[in-house]
Every structure is written in C-alpha cells, then in structure tokens.
Design an enzyme around this catalytic site. Structure first.
Site, mmCIF file in Angstrom:
data_model
loop_
_atom_site.group_PDB
_atom_site.id
_atom_site.type_symbol
_atom_site.label_atom_id
_atom_site.label_comp_id
_atom_site.label_asym_id
_atom_site.label_seq_id
_atom_site.Cartn_x
_atom_site.Cartn_y
_atom_site.Cartn_z
ATOM 1 N N ASP A 238 -6.498 -2.866 -7.213
ATOM 2 C CA ASP A 238 -7.025 -3.505 -6.006
ATOM 3 C C ASP A 238 -7.277 -4.970 -6.296
ATOM 4 O OD1 ASP A 238 -8.111 -2.467 -3.221
ATOM 5 O OD2 ASP A 238 -9.358 -4.137 -3.851
ATOM 6 N N ARG B 245 -3.282 6.443 1.088
ATOM 7 C CA ARG B 245 -3.814 7.664 1.698
ATOM 8 C C ARG B 245 -2.880 8.387 2.663
ATOM 9 N NH1 ARG B 245 -8.981 4.772 3.654
ATOM 10 N NH2 ARG B 245 -7.350 3.201 3.640
ATOM 11 N N ARG C 31 0.820 -1.219 0.000
ATOM 12 C CA ARG C 31 0.000 0.000 0.000
ATOM 13 C C ARG C 31 0.852 1.267 0.000
ATOM 14 N NH1 ARG C 31 -5.389 -0.865 2.308
ATOM 15 N NH2 ARG C 31 -6.033 -2.735 1.225
ATOM 16 N N ARG D 63 -7.336 11.557 -5.055
ATOM 17 C CA ARG D 63 -8.581 10.919 -4.632
ATOM 18 C C ARG D 63 -9.698 11.929 -4.380
ATOM 19 N NH1 ARG D 63 -11.385 8.243 -4.012
ATOM 20 N NH2 ARG D 63 -11.517 6.879 -2.209
ATOM 21 N N TYR E 46 -14.580 -12.147 0.250
ATOM 22 C CA TYR E 46 -15.245 -10.871 -0.075
ATOM 23 C C TYR E 46 -16.512 -11.105 -0.899
ATOM 24 C CZ TYR E 46 -11.617 -7.815 1.726
ATOM 25 O OH TYR E 46 -10.773 -7.142 2.552
HETATM 26 O O1 CP3 Z 1 0.202 -1.713 -2.478
HETATM 27 C C1 CP3 Z 1 -0.103 -0.785 -3.252
HETATM 28 O O2 CP3 Z 1 0.249 0.405 -3.078
HETATM 29 C C2 CP3 Z 1 -0.899 -1.119 -4.497
HETATM 30 C C3 CP3 Z 1 -2.307 -0.901 -4.391
HETATM 31 C C4 CP3 Z 1 -3.170 -1.807 -3.555
HETATM 32 C C5 CP3 Z 1 -4.400 -1.364 -3.016
HETATM 33 N N1 CP3 Z 1 -5.033 -2.431 -2.471
HETATM 34 C C6 CP3 Z 1 -4.902 0.012 -3.092
HETATM 35 C C7 CP3 Z 1 -5.960 0.423 -2.154
HETATM 36 C C8 CP3 Z 1 -3.046 -3.166 -3.240
HETATM 37 C C9 CP3 Z 1 -1.890 -4.124 -3.504
HETATM 38 C C10 CP3 Z 1 -4.243 -3.542 -2.578
HETATM 39 C C11 CP3 Z 1 -4.497 -4.919 -2.140
HETATM 40 C C12 CP3 Z 1 -5.685 -5.195 -1.342
HETATM 41 N N2 CP3 Z 1 -6.936 -4.647 -1.458
HETATM 42 C C13 CP3 Z 1 -5.751 -6.198 -0.345
HETATM 43 C C14 CP3 Z 1 -4.620 -7.116 0.014
HETATM 44 C C15 CP3 Z 1 -3.645 -6.470 0.918
HETATM 45 C C16 CP3 Z 1 -4.155 -6.235 2.299
HETATM 46 O O3 CP3 Z 1 -4.112 -5.072 2.728
HETATM 47 O O4 CP3 Z 1 -4.531 -7.203 2.959
HETATM 48 C C17 CP3 Z 1 -7.044 -6.190 0.180
HETATM 49 C C18 CP3 Z 1 -7.561 -7.083 1.275
HETATM 50 C C19 CP3 Z 1 -7.790 -5.216 -0.537
HETATM 51 C C20 CP3 Z 1 -9.220 -4.886 -0.391
HETATM 52 C C21 CP3 Z 1 -9.395 -3.507 0.056
HETATM 53 N N3 CP3 Z 1 -9.177 -2.394 -0.745
HETATM 54 C C22 CP3 Z 1 -9.793 -3.051 1.332
HETATM 55 C C23 CP3 Z 1 -10.106 -3.957 2.506
HETATM 56 C C24 CP3 Z 1 -9.825 -1.659 1.276
HETATM 57 C C25 CP3 Z 1 -10.328 -0.715 2.325
HETATM 58 C C26 CP3 Z 1 -9.476 -0.726 3.517
HETATM 59 C C27 CP3 Z 1 -8.653 0.505 3.554
HETATM 60 O O5 CP3 Z 1 -7.423 0.394 3.605
HETATM 61 O O6 CP3 Z 1 -9.277 1.569 3.562
HETATM 62 C C28 CP3 Z 1 -9.390 -1.273 -0.009
HETATM 63 C C29 CP3 Z 1 -9.213 0.102 -0.501
HETATM 64 C C30 CP3 Z 1 -7.874 0.485 -1.005
HETATM 65 N N4 CP3 Z 1 -7.120 -0.251 -1.867
HETATM 66 C C31 CP3 Z 1 -7.202 1.701 -0.724
HETATM 67 C C32 CP3 Z 1 -6.002 1.668 -1.447
HETATM 68 C C33 CP3 Z 1 -4.964 2.739 -1.519
HETATM 69 C C34 CP3 Z 1 -7.729 2.828 0.140
HETATM 70 C C35 CP3 Z 1 -9.011 3.365 -0.412
HETATM 71 C C36 CP3 Z 1 -9.003 4.790 -0.886
HETATM 72 O O7 CP3 Z 1 -8.099 5.266 -1.581
HETATM 73 O O8 CP3 Z 1 -10.007 5.440 -0.574
#
Ligand code: CP3
Length: 362
Positions: free
Chosen positions: A82, A35, A31, A44, A158
C-alpha cells in the site's frame, strides 16, 4: 545486484513503456490483487491488511492470485502493498479499518518533529523488498513485476488529514498557512520515496509507478508549486541513484489523477516515461497533448465493469480506437482510469482483458 532471476518471457509492458509500437497493448489493472477476487477475500478473512503487506509469503501469494487466474491475459504483476507503508516507515501509526486511519495525524508543523529524523528503508520496508524478490522468483518470468509508491502530495494529505477526505481542508490549509514547512515535508517524503523505489528495483521490480491519486484536488498553479517538484525529484533521483550503483534503470510511470488540463506540462517537466490518465479525457486528446514524448497508460472508467459484457466490449473497442489512431498501438499500456472496485465480477474483468487483446491488436 541481489539475486539472479528467471528470464522474462513477456516484455510487452516494457516495450510499450519505452514508446515502442507493439503487436497489441499490454494490459494490467490498478488494484488487480484485491477484494473483487474471492481468493483474496479468503486470505483477508484470516489475516489483517498490513499483516498481508508485512508477510512476504502472503504478499507474494496475493500478488500472484490474478496472474494465476488470468494466465495468458495479464501482462504485469504489481506487488501487493500500500502507499501508506511510507508514512508508517516515517514513524506514523496507520490502521486500515476498513479505510486508512491515522490515530495521530500531523496537526501542525510542530508535529513533524514526531517523525523519524532519517528513515532506513532496509530496516523499515525490508519486508516489501523481500516480497518483491520472492514474487519475482515465483513469477518465473511469466510477466514483469511492478513496484510502486505514493506521491508526496497524496501521502502528505493522508498524513495531515489522518485518513481519506472529501475536501482536503486540513492538507490544503497547510499549503496556504505553512507553505515553507509544507514544502520541507513534501521533500522529506520524496526522499524516502526515492530510497524506497531504488530498493524495490534492487529487489527485483522491473517497472515503477508513482500514485498521485489526489493530484487533481489542487489548482494547476498549486500542483506546479507543491506537487510537481517532488515528483520530478523522485524521477531524477531514482534514475541517478540506480545508475550510480550500476543497476539497470527501469521505466517509471506517474499516475497524476485528475490533472488532464496539465498533461502537456507534466509530460514535459515531470521526467516520467509513462503517464497514467483517468477516464475524464479522451485518449486521442491526451495523445495530442503529450505528443510522442511519453507512453500513456489507462484509461477505462472502472464502473464500466458493472455495465455487463456488451458495454465492456463497446467501451474497450472505443478506447482502443482512440488510443491507436489509424495505426497500431504505440506507447500505450491498457488499464483502468483508477483502481478496480470490490463488487466487480472477476469473469467480467476476464472479458475486459479478452476485449483489450482483441481490439488493441495491430
Ligand atoms: O494494485 C495492486 O493490486 C497493488 C496493491 C495496492 C493496494 N493499494 C492494495 C490495497 C496498491 C497499488 C494500492 C495503492 C493505494 N493505496 C492508493 C493509490 C491508488 C488509488 O487507488 O488511488 C491509495 C490512495 C491507497 C490508500 C488506500 N489503501 C485506501 C484509500 C484504501 C481503502 C480504500 C479501499 O479501496 O477500500 C486502501 C486499502 C487497500 N489497499 C485495499 C487493497 C487491496 C483494500 C483493503 C482490504 O483489503 O481490506
């Protein structure tokens, strides 16, 4: 092969993934485009989450933000996307408000019929491939580019839960009530993951990671019965499909969060080059369990980044000593034990990178 790309100038990540001894540990964080970065929040504020994912120009920009900010300190870029784009490609609606939400989750196996019978990844996920190719060009060889997908079990949960869950009650009831249908669905998800990962390599990804974030929610027995077969299938099929198409095979990482008691089994049977570990195991113990068969990635608790510079330095030093043993870093990619969270001060993350450079050096 699609495009010609600029020559890679920093292959530390790829060498460590092959299990080689490196002058210091390569470092990136899960990640890292997210954010905690004000420049990410600015993008965003103007664009929806999946809009960023689906617009190659925006996904590329956001992927490059941490590379620019931490130039010379970061050893990899990870494409901004994602794990939930795969359920979307299979025909499910997914919203992000602010966490993942599926308006129509899979309640019973009868709902599987609502999914697309076959998924053409070029048609459904071509936007990810385009973003990868564009990012790879713009990186100009500074660092390698990581592609990724979610693991079948994590995506299955999910799709059945309809979002995040504390108990995984619905997803687990499927496993116990409809084991055969569950396995069929897991295989179906895995097949899409295979095509998706192969497409990402064709588009320019130089390293792949499979995120099994909820692997640790299963008992070891059920992890082996339900989750592991599809993980092995992905590793084997991605390699054989790349070989069959004359494309160079890239290192593959599995992040099976929460499965520390099973690391030896996973290292031996899952078929990945690198295993990502969370912070609930000491690195030296993890190394003892997997031997020299795989490289390791991880594993600082992301919350240390809230502890101030002294704590960060102390914990990085401890992590480095534990991973390095008495010699230099060998087959180790430094990372957090899970994704970085939104409240971290970007300058504290810079300090984390600087400490890894200093304390992991041979
Ligand atoms: O790593 C990186 O920078 C690449 C981008 C990336 C995102 N999600 C962007 C994201 C990657 C590799 C993921 C993987 C992901 N997504 C996982 C596996 C890794 C982990 O953390 O366990 C999972 C379970 C998800 C599903 C997901 N996406 C969730 C549960 C959430 C919300 C939780 C949160 O952190 O708010 C997301 C949203 C998400 N995916 C964000 C980002 C930057 C934040 C949302 C936003 O920008 O508003």
């Amino acid at each position: 092969m699609a495009a010609e790309f600029p020559v890679l100038k920093n292959d530390l990540l790829l060498r460590a993934a092959r299990g080689e001894e490196t002058e210091r540990a390569p470092v990136w964080v899960m990640r890292q485009a997210g954010r905690y970065l004000p420049e990410f929040r600015e993008v965003r504020a103007q664009h929806g989450f999946f809009e960023v994912c689906r617009t190659p120009e925006l996904a590329t920009e956001v992927t490059l933000q941490p590379i620019r900010r931490y130039s010379g300190l970061l050893d990899a870029a990870i494409i901004f996307s994602d794990i939930l784009v795969v359920p979307q490609a299979m025909g499910m609606d997914v919203e992000m408000n602010p966490g993942p939400f599926f308006p129509r989750p899979l309640d019973t196996p009868a709902d599987i019929a609502k999914l697309r019978a076959t998924v053409n990844v070029d048609a459904e996920l071509g936007y990810v491939f385009e973003a990868i190719t564009m990012t790879r060009q713009r990186l100009a060889g500074e660092v390698p580019l990581i592609g990724f997908c979610g693991a079948p079990w994590t995506l299955f949960s999910y799709m059945v839960e309809g979002g995040g869950s504390r108990t995984y009650q619905k997803a687990k009831s499927w496993l116990f009530k409809y084991p055969e249908e569950s396995k069929a669905l897991l295989t179906r998800i895995a097949d899409v993951c295979v095509d998706f990962l192969v497409g990402q390599v064709k588009a320019g990804a130089q390293f792949l990671q499979v995120f099994d974030s909820w692997a640790g929610e299963l008992t070891p027995h059920h992890f082996r019965e339900f989750a592991l077969p599809s993980l092995t299938h992905i590793a084997t099929s991605v390699r054989s499909k790349l070989q069959a198409q004359g494309i160079q095979v890239v290192p593959m990482t599995l992040f099976p969060k929460g499965t520390n008691t099973q690391l030896a089994h996973i290292a031996e049977h899952a078929g990945y080059d690198v295993i990502g570990i969370d912070w609930c195991i000491e690195p030296s113990e993890a190394r003892g369990l997997v031997g020299d068969s795989v490289a390791l990635q991880g594993n600082m608790d992301p919350n240390v980044l809230y502890g101030g510079r002294e704590a960060i330095e102390r914990e990085v030093k401890r992590m480095c000593e534990s991973f390095k043993g008495r010699k230099g870093p060998k087959g180790w990619i430094a990372n957090l034990g899970h994704g970085i969270t939104p409240g971290v001060d970007p300058e504290d993350l810079r300090w984390f990178f600087e400490c890894v450079h200093k304390y992991s050096a041979r």
